[in-house]
Design an enzyme around this catalytic site. Sequence first.
Site, PDB file in Angstrom:
ATOM      1  N   CYS A 262      -3.568 -26.401 -11.467  1.00 47.04           N
ATOM      2  CA  CYS A 262      -2.292 -26.737 -12.117  1.00 47.04           C
ATOM      3  C   CYS A 262      -2.404 -27.964 -13.018  1.00 47.04           C
ATOM      4  O   CYS A 262      -1.494 -28.249 -13.796  1.00 47.04           O
ATOM      5  CB  CYS A 262      -1.201 -26.946 -11.077  1.00 47.04           C
ATOM      6  SG  CYS A 262      -0.986 -25.503 -10.027  1.00 47.04           S
TER       7      CYS A 262
ATOM      8  N   HIS B 159       4.309 -31.030 -14.231  1.00 51.22           N
ATOM      9  CA  HIS B 159       4.010 -29.699 -13.711  1.00 51.22           C
ATOM     10  C   HIS B 159       5.183 -29.267 -12.833  1.00 51.22           C
ATOM     11  O   HIS B 159       5.712 -30.061 -12.042  1.00 51.22           O
ATOM     12  CB  HIS B 159       2.708 -29.763 -12.905  1.00 51.22           C
ATOM     13  CG  HIS B 159       2.452 -28.547 -12.095  1.00 51.22           C
ATOM     14  ND1 HIS B 159       2.546 -27.278 -12.626  1.00 51.22           N
ATOM     15  CD2 HIS B 159       2.116 -28.386 -10.780  1.00 51.22           C
ATOM     16  CE1 HIS B 159       2.274 -26.402 -11.679  1.00 51.22           C
ATOM     17  NE2 HIS B 159       2.016 -27.039 -10.560  1.00 51.22           N
TER      18      HIS B 159
ATOM     19  N   ASN C 128       6.577 -21.867 -10.133  1.00 50.73           N
ATOM     20  CA  ASN C 128       5.362 -22.609 -10.482  1.00 50.73           C
ATOM     21  C   ASN C 128       4.407 -21.661 -11.220  1.00 50.73           C
ATOM     22  O   ASN C 128       3.855 -20.741 -10.615  1.00 50.73           O
ATOM     23  CB  ASN C 128       4.739 -23.127  -9.174  1.00 50.73           C
ATOM     24  CG  ASN C 128       3.447 -23.887  -9.394  1.00 50.73           C
ATOM     25  OD1 ASN C 128       2.837 -23.805 -10.461  1.00 50.73           O
ATOM     26  ND2 ASN C 128       3.014 -24.612  -8.382  1.00 50.73           N
TER      27      ASN C 128
HETATM   28  N1  COA Z   1      11.394 -18.837   3.881  1.00 47.52           N
HETATM   29  C1  COA Z   1      11.879 -19.247   5.072  1.00 47.52           C
HETATM   30  N2  COA Z   1      11.219 -20.073   5.893  1.00 47.52           N
HETATM   31  C2  COA Z   1       9.998 -20.504   5.486  1.00 47.52           C
HETATM   32  C3  COA Z   1       9.438 -20.122   4.274  1.00 47.52           C
HETATM   33  C4  COA Z   1      10.186 -19.250   3.463  1.00 47.52           C
HETATM   34  N3  COA Z   1       9.725 -18.820   2.268  1.00 47.52           N
HETATM   35  N4  COA Z   1       8.231 -20.704   4.142  1.00 47.52           N
HETATM   36  C5  COA Z   1       8.052 -21.449   5.244  1.00 47.52           C
HETATM   37  N5  COA Z   1       9.112 -21.312   6.063  1.00 47.52           N
HETATM   38  C6  COA Z   1       9.346 -21.924   7.376  1.00 47.52           C
HETATM   39  C7  COA Z   1       8.069 -22.354   8.045  1.00 47.52           C
HETATM   40  O1  COA Z   1       7.486 -21.261   8.725  1.00 47.52           O
HETATM   41  C8  COA Z   1       8.555 -23.417   8.958  1.00 47.52           C
HETATM   42  O2  COA Z   1       9.110 -22.788  10.089  1.00 47.52           O
HETATM   43  P1  COA Z   1       8.883 -23.427  11.556  1.00 47.52           P
HETATM   44  O3  COA Z   1       9.515 -24.779  11.468  1.00 47.52           O
HETATM   45  O4  COA Z   1       9.593 -22.466  12.427  1.00 47.52           O
HETATM   46  O5  COA Z   1       7.412 -23.479  11.745  1.00 47.52           O
HETATM   47  C9  COA Z   1       9.710 -24.066   8.218  1.00 47.52           C
HETATM   48  O6  COA Z   1      10.065 -23.133   7.189  1.00 47.52           O
HETATM   49  C10 COA Z   1       9.334 -25.380   7.575  1.00 47.52           C
HETATM   50  O7  COA Z   1       8.082 -25.215   6.947  1.00 47.52           O
HETATM   51  P2  COA Z   1       7.442 -26.380   6.113  1.00 47.52           P
HETATM   52  O8  COA Z   1       6.119 -25.925   5.598  1.00 47.52           O
HETATM   53  O9  COA Z   1       7.490 -27.648   6.897  1.00 47.52           O
HETATM   54  O10 COA Z   1       8.495 -26.488   4.935  1.00 47.52           O
HETATM   55  P3  COA Z   1       8.568 -27.577   3.839  1.00 47.52           P
HETATM   56  O11 COA Z   1       9.851 -28.295   3.897  1.00 47.52           O
HETATM   57  O12 COA Z   1       7.318 -28.422   3.801  1.00 47.52           O
HETATM   58  O13 COA Z   1       8.565 -26.720   2.511  1.00 47.52           O
HETATM   59  C11 COA Z   1       7.057 -25.989   0.805  1.00 47.52           C
HETATM   60  C12 COA Z   1       7.482 -25.846   2.256  1.00 47.52           C
HETATM   61  C13 COA Z   1       5.922 -25.042   0.543  1.00 47.52           C
HETATM   62  C14 COA Z   1       8.251 -25.642  -0.065  1.00 47.52           C
HETATM   63  C15 COA Z   1       6.653 -27.468   0.557  1.00 47.52           C
HETATM   64  O14 COA Z   1       5.718 -27.862   1.540  1.00 47.52           O
HETATM   65  C16 COA Z   1       6.049 -27.677  -0.779  1.00 47.52           C
HETATM   66  O15 COA Z   1       6.711 -27.567  -1.801  1.00 47.52           O
HETATM   67  N6  COA Z   1       4.759 -28.033  -0.836  1.00 47.52           N
HETATM   68  C17 COA Z   1       4.078 -28.219  -2.089  1.00 47.52           C
HETATM   69  C18 COA Z   1       3.662 -26.869  -2.583  1.00 47.52           C
HETATM   70  C19 COA Z   1       3.251 -26.916  -4.016  1.00 47.52           C
HETATM   71  O16 COA Z   1       3.906 -27.494  -4.819  1.00 47.52           O
HETATM   72  N7  COA Z   1       2.132 -26.264  -4.286  1.00 47.52           N
HETATM   73  C20 COA Z   1       1.622 -26.145  -5.579  1.00 47.52           C
HETATM   74  C21 COA Z   1       1.108 -27.425  -6.068  1.00 47.52           C
HETATM   75  S1  COA Z   1       0.430 -27.167  -7.619  1.00 47.52           S
END
Ligand code: COA
Length: 408
Positions: free
Chosen positions: A130, A272, A302
């Site tokens: 990215c 980004h 993204n």
């Molecule tokens: N829908 C519903 N629930 C979801 C889900 C979805 N699409 N994806 C994950 N969950 C659940 C998880 O299983 C977890 O459940 P649990 O608590 O029962 O285990 C809960 O939601 C929280 O998960 P978590 O990973 O802690 O969520 P988060 O607040 O960190 O958000 C992202 C997840 C991916 C949105 C966040 O971590 C993020 O944006 N990370 C950066 C990703 C990114 O930008 N990547 C590209 C970089 S170039």
Amino acid sequence: MATHGNGRDPRLLPEPQGAYAHVVGWGMAVPSQVLTNQDLAAIVETSDEWIRTRTGVSERRIAASHESTASLGLRAARNALEVANILPLELDLIVVATSTPDNVFPSTASLIQDQLGATRAGAFDLSAACAGFVYALNMAAQSIRSGSIESAIVIGAETMSRIIDWRDRGTCVLFGDGAGAVVLKASESDGGIRSAVLRSDGSGRDLLILPAMASPESQQPGAAPVGARLDKLQMNGREVYRFATRIVGESISQALEKAQLDIADLALVVPHQANFRIIEAAARNLGVSPDIFVSNLERYGNTSAASIPIALCEAIDAGRIEEGDHIAFCGFGGGLAWASMVLTWTGRETGEPRPLGRQRRQLTYARAGWRRRVRDWERQMDDLVSSLHPRRGRLRRLRRRFERQRLE
Ligand code: COA
């Protein structure tokens, strides 16, 4: 780390001045097919509310079967050449930043070069996930500043939908497809790209990874559990989030220092597009309003290396950038790799008008298509003749090669 007498990091000192690399054209292309959060909720266990509140994404574009990274990149490139009003023949370099190339080789840049009819350009792909667009833009800008080339097109293009595991709700809700491009040109006038700071931390290599290209075994349904397919993107969302919120503000500050500017000098930041919460955290770290950050996450998700040039095009269309504005880009992602850049916007060139530019470009594209078909046909004929008369086929090939060299 070595420092100069005044204690400053020498890598953040201003860059030596050669020719300036100005952005003189821009263009984008996205597939028409829209996948909404509601559509996704029918595929995996998720909801519109969860996706919007955690990421800011409402919908994303998905490439149709006839579309590819090269075809989206080509459309974006043609739009950018239109704005720049330059001919494909004038391009010296084509760089495509992508993690989803059409092939391992030839490069997607070569495919685009051929279809543009940019027969005097070098072409290569650049892999920095990215952060790829900012990396690629800096490589092209440095080539201009060194005097080695005069013009380049830099394209960020992705078909992320092809490397997503559509059973993994932790990743499939985040990404989308698209392409954006900018044309760079050398100029004696002050402006254009002022600074860039590129960084990498490979110790985070497994936090965001596409381990391998598609293998026939891994394509079998049920061949591997969710998150284990080597040809699909795998991510540790929490760790990537932590990394991104830490480095975006810091990286922009470093690029500003190198450009000898202050955060208050920035009219706009084009980050980004990964997650609106990452953008909010960066604004907090920099002590500025999130309003100076461009965000179109809601509509595209993204799009990896394509997200910055797409957001840039939309900001220009919305009238958010004016001549003389200082703006910053910041890309971050797999590698881990990240990069920020500061530039002074000069916009469209106001030099000599180029009569019949559009018609001449259309003619070049048509000629490129025709040339490709003739080459394919020639090769097929050669193969046919060789299979009938092996010696005559070889002679004809030698003669053709000789004729071509004479013409070039
Ligand atoms: N829908 C519903 N629930 C979801 C889900 C979805 N699409 N994806 C994950 N969950 C659940 C998880 O299983 C977890 O459940 P649990 O608590 O029962 O285990 C809960 O939601 C929280 O998960 P978590 O990973 O802690 O969520 P988060 O607040 O960190 O958000 C992202 C997840 C991916 C949105 C966040 O971590 C993020 O944006 N990370 C950066 C990703 C990114 O930008 N990547 C590209 C970089 S170039």
